[in-house]
Design a protein around this motif. Structure first.
Motif, mmCIF file in Angstrom:
data_model
loop_
_atom_site.group_PDB
_atom_site.id
_atom_site.type_symbol
_atom_site.label_atom_id
_atom_site.label_comp_id
_atom_site.label_asym_id
_atom_site.label_seq_id
_atom_site.Cartn_x
_atom_site.Cartn_y
_atom_site.Cartn_z
ATOM 1 N N VAL A 1 7.584 3.346 6.966
ATOM 2 C CA VAL A 1 7.382 2.029 6.368
ATOM 3 C C VAL A 1 6.902 1.093 7.466
ATOM 4 O O VAL A 1 7.598 0.888 8.470
ATOM 5 N N GLU A 2 5.702 0.522 7.273
ATOM 6 C CA GLU A 2 5.133 -0.406 8.238
ATOM 7 C C GLU A 2 4.953 -1.771 7.589
ATOM 8 O O GLU A 2 4.644 -1.872 6.398
ATOM 9 N N THR A 3 5.155 -2.801 8.392
ATOM 10 C CA THR A 3 4.981 -4.165 7.915
ATOM 11 C C THR A 3 4.205 -4.966 8.950
ATOM 12 O O THR A 3 4.198 -4.630 10.141
ATOM 13 N N GLY A 4 3.547 -6.027 8.489
ATOM 14 C CA GLY A 4 2.895 -6.941 9.403
ATOM 15 C C GLY A 4 3.863 -8.026 9.849
ATOM 16 O O GLY A 4 5.015 -8.073 9.416
ATOM 17 N N GLY A 5 3.397 -8.894 10.704
ATOM 18 C CA GLY A 5 4.254 -9.974 11.174
ATOM 19 C C GLY A 5 3.967 -10.317 12.617
ATOM 20 O O GLY A 5 2.941 -9.943 13.187
ATOM 21 N N ASP B 1 0.860 -1.180 0.000
ATOM 22 C CA ASP B 1 0.000 0.000 0.000
ATOM 23 C C ASP B 1 0.896 1.230 0.000
ATOM 24 O O ASP B 1 1.443 1.616 1.034
ATOM 25 N N SER B 2 1.069 1.821 -1.183
ATOM 26 C CA SER B 2 1.927 3.009 -1.323
ATOM 27 C C SER B 2 1.129 4.227 -1.753
ATOM 28 O O SER B 2 1.672 5.152 -2.354
ATOM 29 N N ALA B 3 -0.173 4.236 -1.435
ATOM 30 C CA ALA B 3 -1.009 5.372 -1.826
ATOM 31 C C ALA B 3 -0.579 6.654 -1.125
ATOM 32 O O ALA B 3 -0.720 7.750 -1.671
ATOM 33 N N GLY B 4 -0.019 6.516 0.099
ATOM 34 C CA GLY B 4 0.445 7.712 0.805
ATOM 35 C C GLY B 4 1.872 8.085 0.493
ATOM 36 O O GLY B 4 2.430 8.985 1.129
ATOM 37 N N CYS B 5 2.481 7.407 -0.474
ATOM 38 C CA CYS B 5 3.872 7.688 -0.848
ATOM 39 C C CYS B 5 3.855 8.515 -2.127
ATOM 40 O O CYS B 5 3.798 7.987 -3.241
ATOM 41 N N VAL B 6 3.856 9.831 -1.999
ATOM 42 C CA VAL B 6 3.747 10.738 -3.134
ATOM 43 C C VAL B 6 5.127 10.951 -3.733
ATOM 44 O O VAL B 6 6.091 11.226 -3.017
ATOM 45 N N ASP B 7 5.224 10.868 -5.067
ATOM 46 C CA ASP B 7 6.535 10.947 -5.711
ATOM 47 C C ASP B 7 7.201 12.299 -5.538
ATOM 48 O O ASP B 7 8.422 12.408 -5.487
ATOM 49 N N ASP B 8 6.414 13.368 -5.476
ATOM 50 C CA ASP B 8 7.045 14.692 -5.405
ATOM 51 C C ASP B 8 6.955 15.294 -3.999
ATOM 52 O O ASP B 8 7.020 16.505 -3.843
ATOM 53 N N GLY B 9 6.780 14.452 -2.972
ATOM 54 C CA GLY B 9 6.700 14.973 -1.607
ATOM 55 C C GLY B 9 7.923 14.633 -0.786
ATOM 56 O O GLY B 9 8.735 13.800 -1.164
ATOM 57 N N ALA B 10 8.025 15.281 0.383
ATOM 58 C CA ALA B 10 9.090 15.016 1.360
ATOM 59 C C ALA B 10 10.467 15.183 0.737
ATOM 60 O O ALA B 10 11.245 14.235 0.628
ATOM 61 N N TRP B 11 10.799 16.402 0.354
ATOM 62 C CA TRP B 11 12.106 16.677 -0.248
ATOM 63 C C TRP B 11 13.136 16.954 0.834
ATOM 64 O O TRP B 11 12.866 17.619 1.825
ATOM 65 N N THR B 12 14.336 16.443 0.608
ATOM 66 C CA THR B 12 15.455 16.672 1.515
ATOM 67 C C THR B 12 16.723 16.828 0.690
ATOM 68 O O THR B 12 16.705 16.649 -0.531
ATOM 69 N N ARG B 13 17.806 17.152 1.380
ATOM 70 C CA ARG B 13 19.082 17.370 0.676
ATOM 71 C C ARG B 13 20.136 16.465 1.293
ATOM 72 O O ARG B 13 20.306 16.420 2.516
ATOM 73 N N GLY B 14 20.848 15.723 0.417
ATOM 74 C CA GLY B 14 21.871 14.822 0.912
ATOM 75 C C GLY B 14 22.578 14.121 -0.219
ATOM 76 O O GLY B 14 22.398 14.447 -1.405
ATOM 77 N N GLY C 1 2.060 -11.312 3.373
ATOM 78 C CA GLY C 1 1.956 -10.197 4.309
ATOM 79 C C GLY C 1 1.663 -8.889 3.590
ATOM 80 O O GLY C 1 1.244 -8.868 2.429
ATOM 81 N N TRP C 2 1.937 -7.791 4.262
ATOM 82 C CA TRP C 2 1.641 -6.486 3.689
ATOM 83 C C TRP C 2 2.727 -5.476 4.068
ATOM 84 O O TRP C 2 3.438 -5.638 5.059
ATOM 85 N N ILE C 3 2.840 -4.421 3.241
ATOM 86 C CA ILE C 3 3.777 -3.309 3.462
ATOM 87 C C ILE C 3 3.010 -2.018 3.189
ATOM 88 O O ILE C 3 2.294 -1.917 2.187
ATOM 89 N N ARG C 4 3.167 -1.042 4.068
ATOM 90 C CA ARG C 4 2.534 0.258 3.891
ATOM 91 C C ARG C 4 3.603 1.350 3.929
ATOM 92 O O ARG C 4 4.432 1.386 4.843
ATOM 93 N N LEU C 5 3.586 2.261 2.937
ATOM 94 C CA LEU C 5 4.544 3.362 2.864
ATOM 95 C C LEU C 5 3.791 4.683 2.875
ATOM 96 O O LEU C 5 2.792 4.853 2.166
#
Length: 394
Positions: free
Chosen positions: A316-320, A263-276, A300-304
């Motif tokens: 990043v969340e995972t089940g288990g 589930d990567s619906a909350g993982c926006v490609d142009d969001g959360a910019w940083t420098r490094g 299982g499942w993965i949520r980003l």
């Protein structure tokens, strides 16, 4: 004849002189106030009582009465002077007590200011900035000796850390050559024209697997050494969401093989910019995604989720299975794993999250690992937020 030596300027001597002078001034002020009050009482005692006559008494009885009256009047004047002196002393004591406390606080603050500087600077210095020094200025006393001793300790620690990092990097580089030679020898042995026994092929495959594991381990050592080396070069502006999406796309086959739901619906490609550093940040995201895939249950499942409020965050969340938080806290240390019975846990080197923690710290961020009450892990990476580049549409 022994030559006279000037006593050293110590903190004890400075405190003695300063507080001695302060209390001496307080005593002088108290005496001055008492003298002023005493002078006022003397003037009052010199006023002639009303209704008296300078005429000499006619008889001895009158003289005795006059003497008794004067003695009583003198006693009253002395009592009044004593009361004035007591009130003046109490008032002077109260005033000088307040003044002494204020002066003592100011003087103690000035004397102890170097200690506060040493404390604040020592708290700020960590393994990432051991090159900094206190460099305290002032007289050659105990405080200056303490600051110089701490600077010498920091210098020795810096040298020790630098030597350790150089050794890890050099050893990792040197070990890659024999690994490449061993891998080439296996390829040559299997490429011979005559038929190769099945047992030899199986052994070669197993050796290749072990060599790949050692190669990943050396790569982890090199990454740790690089992140702990100091200031990072080649900084660029990157999106955590875009890096995470790229990592997921590159591992689509593994996700399918493990039958994981992402589930990567909350993982926006142009969001959360940083420098490094692009290479290190990519490695950081790759390690987190690899952990989420490798250390997960089948089907299982993965949520980003990425956010960009005050910090650039990737969660990043995972089940288990359910884990203790104490176990999870140890994952940032090298060679720590959550359990040998986890799916494919034997393929990892135990450096994944320790590398992530080192990269996050090198970029001035924080890493938060939490055991989910329902089971599984929650990995939250927070890095300094920067504005979206002009060439990227907001």
């Amino acid at each position: 004849m022994r030559k006279w030596r000037r006593p050293a300027r110590t903190v004890r001597l400075r405190f003695t002189v300063l507080y001695g002078a302060m209390f001496l001034l307080s005593a002088v002020g108290l005496l001055a106030i008492n003298n002023l009050v005493g002078l006022g009482g003397t003037k009052a005692s010199q006023v002639a009582p009303p209704g008296t006559s300078p005429v000499e008494p006619a008889t001895l009885a009158d003289a005795m009465d006059r003497i008794a009256w004067l003695q009583a009047r003198l006693s009253d004047i002395h009592a009044d002077q004593s009361r004035r002196l007591l009130v003046g002393s109490a008032l002077a004591l109260a005033v000088m007590a307040v003044v002494s406390v204020v002066l003592g606080r100011i003087v103690a603050g000035r004397v102890l200011r170097p200690l506060r500087i040493i404390t604040a600077s020592t708290r700020r210095i960590s393994a990432d900035n051991l090159h900094e020094r206190l460099a305290l200025r002032g007289p050659a006393d105990e405080v200056k000796d303490l600051a110089d001793t701490i600077d010498e300790l920091l210098e020795r620690l810096e040298s020790s850390f630098a030597a350790q990092r150089r050794f890890v990097a050099n050893a990792s580089h040197e070990l890659r050559t024999p690994l490449a030679t061993m891998r080439a020898s296996l390829d040559v042995a299997l490429a011979k024209p005559e038929p190769v026994p099945v047992q030899t092929v199986a052994l070669a495959d197993r050796l290749r697997t072990e060599l790949d594991q050692v190669d990943r381990l050396l790569e982890g050592f090199l990454t740790l050494a690089r992140t702990q080396r100091g200031a990072l070069a080649d900084r660029t502006t990157l999106s955590l969401g875009e890096l995470a999406s790229t990592a997921l796309h590159a591992r689509a086959a593994d996700i399918t093989a493990h039958r994981l739901v992402v589930d990567s619906a909350g993982c926006v490609d142009d969001g959360a910019w940083t420098r490094g550093n692009s290479t290190l940040l990519t490695r950081m995201i790759d390690n987190v995604i690899d952990n989420a895939i490798t250390h997960n249950r089948e089907e299982g499942w993965i949520r980003l989720v990425t956010t960009d409020d005050t910090m650039a965050r990737l969660v990043v969340e995972t089940g288990g299975r359910v884990f203790e938080q104490e176990q999870v806290d140890r994952l940032v240390e090298p060679f720590q794993r959550l359990g040998a019975d986890r799916t494919h846990s034997g393929n990892g080197s135990g450096l994944g999250l320790s590398i992530v923690a080192a990269i996050v710290a090198a970029h001035g961020g924080t890493l938060d690992l939490r055991a989910r009450p329902e089971g599984g892990l929650r990995v939250a990476i927070s890095l300094p937020l920067v504005a979206v580049p002009a060439e990227v549409p907001a």
